[in-house]
Design a protein around this motif. Structure first.
Motif, PDB file in Angstrom:
ATOM      1  N   VAL A 151       0.830  -1.200   0.000  1.00  0.00           N
ATOM      2  CA  VAL A 151       0.000   0.000   0.000  1.00  0.00           C
ATOM      3  C   VAL A 151       0.870   1.258   0.000  1.00  0.00           C
ATOM      4  O   VAL A 151       0.379   2.347  -0.298  1.00  0.00           O
ATOM      5  N   TYR A 154       0.511   3.149  -3.153  1.00  0.00           N
ATOM      6  CA  TYR A 154      -0.721   3.861  -3.505  1.00  0.00           C
ATOM      7  C   TYR A 154      -0.496   5.364  -3.631  1.00  0.00           C
ATOM      8  O   TYR A 154      -0.964   5.991  -4.571  1.00  0.00           O
ATOM      9  N   ASN A 192      -1.090  -6.225  -2.123  1.00  0.00           N
ATOM     10  CA  ASN A 192      -0.763  -4.957  -1.467  1.00  0.00           C
ATOM     11  C   ASN A 192      -1.057  -5.061   0.031  1.00  0.00           C
ATOM     12  O   ASN A 192      -2.144  -4.732   0.487  1.00  0.00           O
ATOM     13  N   GLY A 194      -0.854  -4.072   4.045  1.00  0.00           N
ATOM     14  CA  GLY A 194      -0.594  -2.956   4.937  1.00  0.00           C
ATOM     15  C   GLY A 194       0.622  -3.301   5.780  1.00  0.00           C
ATOM     16  O   GLY A 194       1.535  -3.994   5.330  1.00  0.00           O
ATOM     17  N   HIS A 233      -5.580  -6.982  -1.135  1.00  0.00           N
ATOM     18  CA  HIS A 233      -5.073  -5.969  -0.204  1.00  0.00           C
ATOM     19  C   HIS A 233      -5.692  -6.200   1.175  1.00  0.00           C
ATOM     20  O   HIS A 233      -6.849  -6.595   1.291  1.00  0.00           O
ATOM     21  N   THR A 239      -6.426  -0.534   4.459  1.00  0.00           N
ATOM     22  CA  THR A 239      -6.153  -0.309   3.046  1.00  0.00           C
ATOM     23  C   THR A 239      -7.256   0.495   2.353  1.00  0.00           C
ATOM     24  O   THR A 239      -6.971   1.275   1.438  1.00  0.00           O
ATOM     25  N   LYS A 243      -6.944   3.806  -0.055  1.00  0.00           N
ATOM     26  CA  LYS A 243      -7.533   3.883  -1.389  1.00  0.00           C
ATOM     27  C   LYS A 243      -8.376   5.157  -1.536  1.00  0.00           C
ATOM     28  O   LYS A 243      -8.378   5.789  -2.596  1.00  0.00           O
TER      29      LYS A 243
END
Length: 263
Positions: A151, A154, A192, A194, A233, A239, A243
């Motif tokens: 993450v 991101y 992905n 955390g 994720h 997460t 996002k």
């Protein structure tokens, strides 16, 4: 995330019995936990990383485990490892790229040599692996690739000045791999996580929200594969917030980062 009225993006794998899995970066952390979980479910697992003793500890008491140490940043070593595997396991069902290097640092602390070393492990080694394994999968018309990004890819967050961009590149790479390979019957999974308690995150001196164990991470990854997800994720309570942050206009995003993240 798969919507219930749409088919899964990948072909789900729910039974690992007899499957052959190659884990790159299996000596500790998520890679080691995945190896243990897959071995318990009857998979044949090839464990690779540089640290032979650590790999042997992960493989201990598992007849279905093969230890294959090598330097993932060395293209010639990839070719040598692949030749050994082809002699014993001509069909690899899934290659999982877990190898990673991380150093918490602000942008003004970045050292160019350390940055190059991080990019060699986090990004360049994946390209070495793709060059090595994809021709066999394409010829066979089956197989799968799982790439552990983060993450941290991101959005641009402090303390991940090299790690974050390397993971953002892996996210982009996974997306294009899916577009290229899905119609060729090759699954592609983008993972992905955390925060997960590993040797890498032990370097952090800041609070890590929703911190998980490697075993929890491994379970989440296998559940995502069983659902046929493309992006896996976790944990969602962390997460999904990132996002949302990713979708905000930069003015709002930077204001929130300054308020809640920047020290």
């Amino acid at each position: 995330m798969n919507l219930p009225f749409l088919p899964p993006l990948n072909r789900p794998i729910r039974d690992w019995q007899g499957k052959t899995i190659w884990i790159i970066g299996a000596s500790s952390g998520i890679g080691a936990a995945l190896a243990q979980a897959l071995l318990r479910q009857g998979a044949h697992v090839i464990l690779s990383a540089r640290r032979l003793e650590q790999l042997q500890l992960v493989a201990a008491n598992h007849e279905q485990a093969d230890v294959l140490p090598f330097d993932v940043t060395d293209q010639a070593a990839w070719q040598g490892a692949s030749q050994q595997l082809q002699a014993r396991h001509p069909s690899i069902d899934l290659v999982i790229f877990c190898a990673a290097k991380y150093q918490p640092e602000r942008s003004w602390d970045v050292d160019a040599n350390d940055a190059a070393a991080t990019l060699k492990i986090n990004l360049e080694s994946v390209y070495h692996g793709l060059q090595t394994v994809l021709p066999h999968m394409l010829k066979r018309g089956s197989g799968g690739l799982a790439i552990l990004a983060s993450v941290a890819g991101y959005v641009g967050l402090p303390n991940a000045s090299v790690y974050g961009p390397s993971k953002a590149a892996l996210i982009n790479l996974s997306e294009l791999l899916y577009s290229d390979l899905h119609q060729k019957n090759i699954n592609v999974y983008l993972v992905n996580p955390g925060f997960v308690r590993t040797e890498l995150t032990d370097k952090n001196n800041f609070d890590m929200p929703a911190l998980q164990t490697p075993e929890q991470a491994a379970d989440a990854i296998l559940q995502g594969i069983a659902r046929g997800d493309f992006e896996i994720h976790f944990p969602k309570r962390f997460t999904l917030g990132l996002k949302l942050l990713q979708m905000l206009p930069y003015r709002c995003r930077f204001a929130l980062i300054r308020r809640f993240v920047v020290a």
